[in-house]
Every structure is written in C-alpha cells, then in structure tokens.
Design a protein around this motif. Structure first.
Motif, PDB file in Angstrom:
ATOM      1  N   ALA A  33       2.861 -62.668 -37.518  1.00 17.91           N
ATOM      2  CA  ALA A  33       2.375 -63.559 -38.576  1.00 17.91           C
ATOM      3  C   ALA A  33       2.530 -62.909 -39.946  1.00 17.91           C
ATOM      4  O   ALA A  33       2.868 -63.580 -40.927  1.00 17.91           O
ATOM      5  CB  ALA A  33       0.921 -63.927 -38.319  1.00 17.91           C
ATOM      6  N   GLU A  34       2.309 -61.603 -40.025  1.00 14.33           N
ATOM      7  CA  GLU A  34       2.416 -60.902 -41.303  1.00 14.33           C
ATOM      8  C   GLU A  34       3.823 -60.961 -41.880  1.00 14.33           C
ATOM      9  O   GLU A  34       3.997 -60.986 -43.106  1.00 14.33           O
ATOM     10  CB  GLU A  34       1.985 -59.439 -41.142  1.00 14.33           C
ATOM     11  N   VAL A  35       4.854 -60.976 -41.035  1.00 11.68           N
ATOM     12  CA  VAL A  35       6.228 -61.046 -41.544  1.00 11.68           C
ATOM     13  C   VAL A  35       6.686 -62.485 -41.762  1.00 11.68           C
ATOM     14  O   VAL A  35       7.838 -62.728 -42.121  1.00 11.68           O
ATOM     15  CB  VAL A  35       7.222 -60.291 -40.637  1.00 11.68           C
ATOM     16  N   GLY A  36       5.792 -63.452 -41.514  1.00 10.29           N
ATOM     17  CA  GLY A  36       6.096 -64.833 -41.854  1.00 10.29           C
ATOM     18  C   GLY A  36       6.626 -65.701 -40.745  1.00 10.29           C
ATOM     19  O   GLY A  36       7.069 -66.832 -41.005  1.00 10.29           O
ATOM     20  N   GLN A  50      10.915 -68.866 -35.286  1.00  6.95           N
ATOM     21  CA  GLN A  50      10.202 -68.396 -34.100  1.00  6.95           C
ATOM     22  C   GLN A  50      10.773 -67.045 -33.692  1.00  6.95           C
ATOM     23  O   GLN A  50      11.988 -66.827 -33.748  1.00  6.95           O
ATOM     24  CB  GLN A  50      10.395 -69.404 -32.957  1.00  6.95           C
ATOM     25  N   GLY A  51       9.933 -66.116 -33.261  1.00  3.82           N
ATOM     26  CA  GLY A  51      10.385 -64.805 -32.820  1.00  3.82           C
ATOM     27  C   GLY A  51      10.503 -64.706 -31.317  1.00  3.82           C
ATOM     28  O   GLY A  51       9.586 -65.103 -30.591  1.00  3.82           O
ATOM     29  N   ASP A  52      11.626 -64.177 -30.851  1.00  3.24           N
ATOM     30  CA  ASP A  52      11.811 -63.849 -29.438  1.00  3.24           C
ATOM     31  C   ASP A  52      11.365 -62.399 -29.276  1.00  3.24           C
ATOM     32  O   ASP A  52      12.109 -61.475 -29.585  1.00  3.24           O
ATOM     33  CB  ASP A  52      13.276 -64.017 -29.050  1.00  3.24           C
ATOM     34  N   PHE A  53      10.150 -62.193 -28.774  1.00  2.00           N
ATOM     35  CA  PHE A  53       9.541 -60.867 -28.773  1.00  2.00           C
ATOM     36  C   PHE A  53       9.293 -60.324 -27.377  1.00  2.00           C
ATOM     37  O   PHE A  53       8.285 -59.665 -27.114  1.00  2.00           O
ATOM     38  CB  PHE A  53       8.249 -60.894 -29.596  1.00  2.00           C
ATOM     39  N   LEU A  63      10.538 -56.810 -35.635  1.00  2.00           N
ATOM     40  CA  LEU A  63       9.789 -57.354 -36.773  1.00  2.00           C
ATOM     41  C   LEU A  63      10.615 -57.299 -38.048  1.00  2.00           C
ATOM     42  O   LEU A  63      10.645 -58.262 -38.825  1.00  2.00           O
ATOM     43  CB  LEU A  63       8.490 -56.579 -36.959  1.00  2.00           C
ATOM     44  N   ALA A  64      11.296 -56.183 -38.277  1.00  2.00           N
ATOM     45  CA  ALA A  64      12.122 -56.053 -39.485  1.00  2.00           C
ATOM     46  C   ALA A  64      13.245 -57.074 -39.481  1.00  2.00           C
ATOM     47  O   ALA A  64      13.559 -57.693 -40.514  1.00  2.00           O
ATOM     48  CB  ALA A  64      12.677 -54.640 -39.585  1.00  2.00           C
ATOM     49  N   HIS A  65      13.858 -57.267 -38.341  1.00  2.00           N
ATOM     50  CA  HIS A  65      14.922 -58.264 -38.201  1.00  2.00           C
ATOM     51  C   HIS A  65      14.386 -59.672 -38.466  1.00  2.00           C
ATOM     52  O   HIS A  65      14.986 -60.446 -39.216  1.00  2.00           O
ATOM     53  CB  HIS A  65      15.510 -58.180 -36.791  1.00  2.00           C
ATOM     54  N   ALA A  66      13.239 -59.984 -37.871  1.00  2.00           N
ATOM     55  CA  ALA A  66      12.644 -61.304 -38.071  1.00  2.00           C
ATOM     56  C   ALA A  66      12.278 -61.525 -39.529  1.00  2.00           C
ATOM     57  O   ALA A  66      12.498 -62.623 -40.076  1.00  2.00           O
ATOM     58  CB  ALA A  66      11.405 -61.451 -37.190  1.00  2.00           C
ATOM     59  N   GLU A  67      11.739 -60.516 -40.166  1.00  2.00           N
ATOM     60  CA  GLU A  67      11.352 -60.646 -41.579  1.00  2.00           C
ATOM     61  C   GLU A  67      12.567 -60.941 -42.455  1.00  2.00           C
ATOM     62  O   GLU A  67      12.488 -61.736 -43.403  1.00  2.00           O
ATOM     63  CB  GLU A  67      10.661 -59.370 -42.046  1.00  2.00           C
TER      64      GLU A  67
END
Length: 274
Positions: A101-104, A79-82, A64-68
């Motif tokens: 969604a919270e991190v955008g 898009q996030g690869d989670f 999440l931190a990386h995606a943010e």
C-alpha cells in the motif's frame, strides 16, 4: 471514486475485465495507451527482466521497488503479484500488504504455497495467512483489494476439492477476491465462481488461451489476468528472430515489427496525463 475505489468497482462477476501483467515502464505505458483499465506486475516476467528465477528467488524489496516504478509510470490502478507474501508466517503477509500500500498498489495477490519447495501450506496456516493479509488491508485507511490464491491445482499438489475447500476458507477469512489458477476445465472454473460470492480471477494461459472473454463471463469470472504470458509472447518473438538470424543469417522476422513511431505514440499516450 478515487483510483483504488474504482479498481474495486471493476470487479463484477460475469462481466470480466482484462488485467494485463506488465514488466517495465514501457510495457505498462503501452498497455495503458491501448486502453487497459488496470495493470498488474508479474513475478515471472520480472524474473525474466532481471535474469533471475521465479518462485522464491525474488526479494520483497525488489518486487516493491519494481511495483513502485510501474505505479509512478501510469495513471491506472496496479495490482502486485507478490508470490506467497514473501514469508511463511501470517504477520509477514500482513506487513507485505502494508508495504504494498505504501508504494501505491491497489491490491496484491498472495499464494498458499511455500517457497522454494512450492508445496502448499497446511490448510489452517494457509487460511490464517490470508486472514492476516485481509485484516491488514482493512486497516490501511484506504481501499486495497486483497486476493487469495489457491495454487495447488496448477502446481499439481492438490485437487479441485481441496481448492474449493481452501477458497471457501479464504473467502470467510476476508479475502476480497479469489484466484485458482488453471483449473482443469472451464466447467471447473465455473464451479469455483459458484462456490463464492467474491470476485474470481481467471488466468488466460495454457488451454484457456483458446477461450474468449465471453466464455470467461459465462463462467462467472470477474477479471482475467495474463500472468507471464504476454512477457513470454515477447520472448517468443525474440527467440524466433534470433534463431533465424544466428542459425541461418535470416533477418526476415525483423520485417514483422510495429513501427517505432507507433510504439512511441502509445507509450506517450499511456504516460500520466497522456
């Protein structure tokens, strides 16, 4: 349309766009500066950056931190690869959607594999996990593109018939998009596209690197992702140059570089407002 609605609008079966998977702010801004329409994270590429392992070693907080950081660095949808949603139970998948969604993020992919054993969840549980993720996406109050992945063919743990059965169940469970990485052939990829009215993601890796965007379009694909391939191409350059230097004292591979000024120009162009 806002950024999230425009991201959904990019997904047109038979008219695929390329979603490049990036691993840091520099690669994100460079791809944005070169005209990418949307970007994605890559769990494997992030693992390379962190000196970690892919498939279960990364935490949700780290991802999440990386995606943010990527989201904040560019104006494009991301898009996030989670991986598997960072948990086995459906509610964990739903919570991952809400946090993403919270991190955008504009959306995420969730796999049907358990970690660290990389075995498929039973079909019923796999479907309930996707249903929970899709339901959470619909409850956000803004657009969020939830993609269900059936990874068993790529991992060699189930066949195409099982993949088709799963993607049908994931479709009916409310997934916005479907992703079966690396089916055996382009014909199999076309079967996947024909089995659902939802947009299908294809992975440009392995034998599919020999296919063109028009080949993917003919199969009915809506988007083409790169996974960790672009990151691994970068590591190929590092490997080849380092091998020549350290083994032979040969610096000639360093002559095949892009000028620093051109890199900086693209990074500046890809920055918000650039």
């Amino acid at each position: 349309m806002d950024k999230f609605e425009s991201y959904r609008a990019l997904h047109v079966p038979g008219d695929p766009f390329i979603i490049a998977n990036v691993w840091d702010v520099g690669s994100a801004r460079m791809l944005a500066g070169m005209g990418a329409k949307a970007l994605a994270t890559s769990s494997a590429a992030l693992a390379f950056v962190q000196g970690s392992r892919d498939m279960g070693a990364l935490t949700r907080d780290a991802s999440l931190a990386h995606a943010e950081e990527i989201v904040a660095a560019i104006d494009l949808p991301v898009q996030g690869d989670f991986e598997n949603g960072f948990g086995d139970d459906p509610e964990t998948v739903a919570e991952t959607v809400r946090l993403a969604a919270e991190v955008g993020l504009a959306g995420i992919c969730v796999e049907d594999m358990s970690y660290p054993d990389t075995l498929p969840y039973p079909a019923d549980l796999a479907t309930e996990r996707m249903r929970a993720g899709a339901s959470a996406a619909r409850s956000l109050g803004r657009d969020f593109f939830f993609v269900a992945r059936a990874d068993g063919v790529m991992n060699g743990v189930y066949d195409m018939e099982e993949a088709l059965a799963r993607l049908t169940a994931f479709d009916e469970a409310g997934a916005d998009g479907i992703y079966v990485p690396l089916p055996p052939t382009m014909d199999d990829l076309a079967r996947i596209c024909a089995a659902t009215k939802k947009p299908v993601n294809a992975l440009a890796a392995g034998a599919f690197t020999g296919s063109s965007l028009s080949d993917f379009a003919a199969a009915g694909v809506a988007r083409v992702s790169l996974g960790s391939a672009l990151a691994r191409a970068t590591h190929r350059v590092i490997f080849d140059a380092a091998e020549a230097m350290l083994a032979e004292g040969d610096f000639t591979p360093l002559a095949r570089t892009i000028p620093g000024g051109q890199v900086q120009e693209l990074i500046d162009k890809g920055a918000p407002g650039g």
